[in-house]
Design an enzyme around this catalytic site. Structure first.
Site, short mmCIF file in Angstrom:
data_model
loop_
_atom_site.label_atom_id
_atom_site.label_comp_id
_atom_site.label_asym_id
_atom_site.label_seq_id
_atom_site.Cartn_x
_atom_site.Cartn_y
_atom_site.Cartn_z
N ARG A 1 2.81 -4.10 3.75
CA ARG A 1 3.00 -3.11 4.83
C ARG A 1 4.28 -3.40 5.63
NH1 ARG A 1 -0.21 -1.93 1.87
NH2 ARG A 1 -2.28 -1.05 2.16
N SER B 1 -5.56 3.81 8.79
CA SER B 1 -5.86 2.40 9.09
C SER B 1 -4.96 1.91 10.22
CB SER B 1 -5.65 1.54 7.84
OG SER B 1 -6.51 1.95 6.81
N GLU C 1 -0.85 -1.70 12.50
CA GLU C 1 -0.08 -1.15 11.38
C GLU C 1 0.88 -0.02 11.80
OE1 GLU C 1 -1.06 0.91 7.09
OE2 GLU C 1 -2.27 -0.78 7.75
#
Length: 339
Positions: free
Chosen positions: A166, A239, A335
């Site tokens: 990520r 998420s 995130e």
């Protein structure tokens, strides 16, 4: 210059949380000439330039004192086929999931596990998006970007992008590059990734014994639709926390206290913990305070029930981070990009 400049522009419809923040200056880029013009305008006005894709990985906590440039360039094409596969290219403004379906319609394998992820093609490398055992870097061939620091077009390879979980060069050097188009190496015949998450189980439930890439995509879509709310109906950014990576030693300590902890070995003396399990076990699933909350079906998703502010959602996220650390000695990393 075809660039249309707007001032004091609402961003509510341009972020998937549906947060009412405003851009001091706003424009849309339909080609690289528009990007270059926007860069020149920002310099002349003394403004930073902030590229915007689908707004699906963004938490706005304030108005944006910058030129917000939405990438609206569209187009997708097959560039060439060679012994290593088929190279396809898409413009940054292409919506991600329709692009995945376009590749599947042409019998290409590689992006099926990344089905139904919101956002645009241009945003995908920034986050190195991933799902069900596949990440962008696994199928990445290259990209074309505009370098705002040097005011020029540049071509970037896999190694140039410095992908990580990520993460990428584009996050570490935020504000430098505007991604214009991205290339992927796919194949007509490649091994399907079926072992991460409930994909095999869902395929069996669908009666599929010899799955194709299209079957995998359909299975992924049904799983995601059940777990993740539609941003058009309930504001969210998917998420909200990364799955934390810990040492196998720390995992074993957790297992002694929590035998049902969900983790995925990484093959390098590390393991990836399921952040959703940690948050759920800490009792946050379904929590709501005002209009900021945690989704009732997926603890990894923070939601806006209508009138939450970005600051309220961020405050909730920070409370969850602190509580998970207190209970498990594990740090959760947010995130989405927080502004």
């Amino acid at each position: 210059m075809t660039l249309r400049i707007e001032r004091d522009h609402s961003l509510k419809a341009l972020n998937s949380f549906g947060l009412e923040q405003r851009a001091r200056v706003y424009a849309e880029a339909h080609d690289e000439a528009d990007v270059a013009a926007a860069a020149a305008f920002a310099v002349a006005e003394g403004l930073a330039l902030m590229p915007l894709g689908g707004g699906s990985n963004l938490l706005l906590t304030r108005d944006i004192d910058a030129l917000v440039l939405r990438l609206a360039n569209r187009g997708r094409r097959i560039l060439r086929a060679d012994c290593g596969g088929v190279i396809v290219e898409a413009e940054a403004g292409e919506p991600w999931h329709p692009f995945v379906l376009w590749t599947l319609d042409r019998g290409l394998v590689g992006l099926e596990n990344l089905s139904l992820i919101p956002g645009t093609v241009g945003a995908a490398p920034i986050q190195n998006i991933g799902a069900y055992g596949v990440e962008i870097r696994d199928v990445f061939e290259g990209l074309t970007a505009y370098d705002l620091w040097h005011r020029r077009i540049c071509e970037m390879s896999l190694s140039d992008c410095a992908f990580d979980y990520r993460d990428s060069l584009f996050k570490r050097q935020a504000g430098r590059y505007v991604i214009l188009r991205v290339r992927f190496r796919l194949a007509h015949d490649a091994k399907l990734h079926l072992d991460y998450g409930p994909i095999r189980q869902r395929l069996a439930e669908l009666g599929v014994t010899q799955p194709t890439a299209v079957d995998v995509s359909r299975a992924v879509c049904t799983i995601r639709s059940e777990k993740l709310p539609d941003p058009k109906e309930l504001g969210n950014a998917g998420s909200f926390f990364k799955n934390p990576v810990v040492s196998t030693e720390q995992l074993e300590r957790l297992r002694r206290q929590f035998p049902d902890v969900v983790a995925y070995p990484q093959g390098d003396d590390r393991a990836k913990l399921a952040a959703g399990w940690l948050i759920d076990r800490a009792g946050w699933k379904g929590f709501r305070e005002g209009d900021a909350g945690v989704h009732r079906a997926q603890a990894l998703v923070l939601v806006n029930y209508g009138h939450a502010t970005g600051k309220e959602i961020l405050a909730l996220a920070q409370r969850i981070q602190a509580d998970v650390y207190r209970r498990f000695a594990v740090e959760l990393e947010i995130e989405p990009n927080v502004l």
